[in-house]
Design an enzyme around this catalytic site. Structure first.
Site, PDB file in Angstrom:
ATOM      1  N   ILE A  14       0.866  -1.186   0.000  1.00 33.64           N
ATOM      2  CA  ILE A  14       0.000   0.000   0.000  1.00 33.64           C
ATOM      3  C   ILE A  14       0.903   1.236   0.000  1.00 33.64           C
ATOM      4  O   ILE A  14       1.499   1.579   1.005  1.00 33.64           O
ATOM      5  CB  ILE A  14      -0.940   0.038   1.228  1.00 33.64           C
ATOM      6  CG1 ILE A  14      -1.925  -1.120   1.173  1.00 33.64           C
ATOM      7  CG2 ILE A  14      -1.702   1.365   1.272  1.00 33.64           C
ATOM      8  CD1 ILE A  14      -2.926  -1.142   2.313  1.00 33.64           C
ATOM      9  N   HIS A  15       1.032   1.855  -1.158  1.00 39.36           N
ATOM     10  CA  HIS A  15       1.806   3.087  -1.282  1.00 39.36           C
ATOM     11  C   HIS A  15       0.840   4.211  -1.658  1.00 39.36           C
ATOM     12  O   HIS A  15      -0.374   4.008  -1.681  1.00 39.36           O
ATOM     13  CB  HIS A  15       2.952   2.927  -2.289  1.00 39.36           C
ATOM     14  CG  HIS A  15       2.520   2.500  -3.649  1.00 39.36           C
ATOM     15  ND1 HIS A  15       2.137   3.385  -4.621  1.00 39.36           N
ATOM     16  CD2 HIS A  15       2.365   1.271  -4.189  1.00 39.36           C
ATOM     17  CE1 HIS A  15       1.793   2.729  -5.711  1.00 39.36           C
ATOM     18  NE2 HIS A  15       1.916   1.429  -5.476  1.00 39.36           N
ATOM     19  N   ALA A  16       1.340   5.367  -1.951  1.00 38.72           N
ATOM     20  CA  ALA A  16       0.510   6.567  -2.102  1.00 38.72           C
ATOM     21  C   ALA A  16      -0.624   6.434  -3.122  1.00 38.72           C
ATOM     22  O   ALA A  16      -1.756   6.807  -2.835  1.00 38.72           O
ATOM     23  CB  ALA A  16       1.381   7.768  -2.456  1.00 38.72           C
TER      24      ALA A  16
END
Length: 80
Positions: A14-16
């Site tokens: 889960i990144h930006a």
């Protein structure tokens, strides 16, 4: 309360970008939505809190929501 689990499939966890999409979808609801990973939990409506969970590829998160129309909300968030 309605719950479902989801396994993170993105190579980068889960990144930006995916977190932003998820937060945008979750923010459309007035109900409280919480994402849990291990002993950490975060509001699904707060980008940095969600990213702070540190979910990696293969992590299983649990999404809990308190809603009047639970099935409708789960159907919109689950495909994420």
């Amino acid at each position: 309360m309605q719950n479902f689990s989801y396994t993170i499939t993105d190579e980068n966890g889960i990144h930006a970008r995916p977190a932003g999409i998820f937060v945008k979808k979750a923010s459309a609801f007035s109900s409280e939505i919480t994402v849990t990973l291990g002993d950490k939990s975060a509001s699904a409506k707060k980008l940095f809190a969600l990213m702070g969970l540190g979910a990696k590829k293969g992590s299983v998160i649990n999404v809990s929501m308190r809603a009047l129309t639970k099935r409708m909300r789960q159907a919109r968030l689950k495909p994420f």
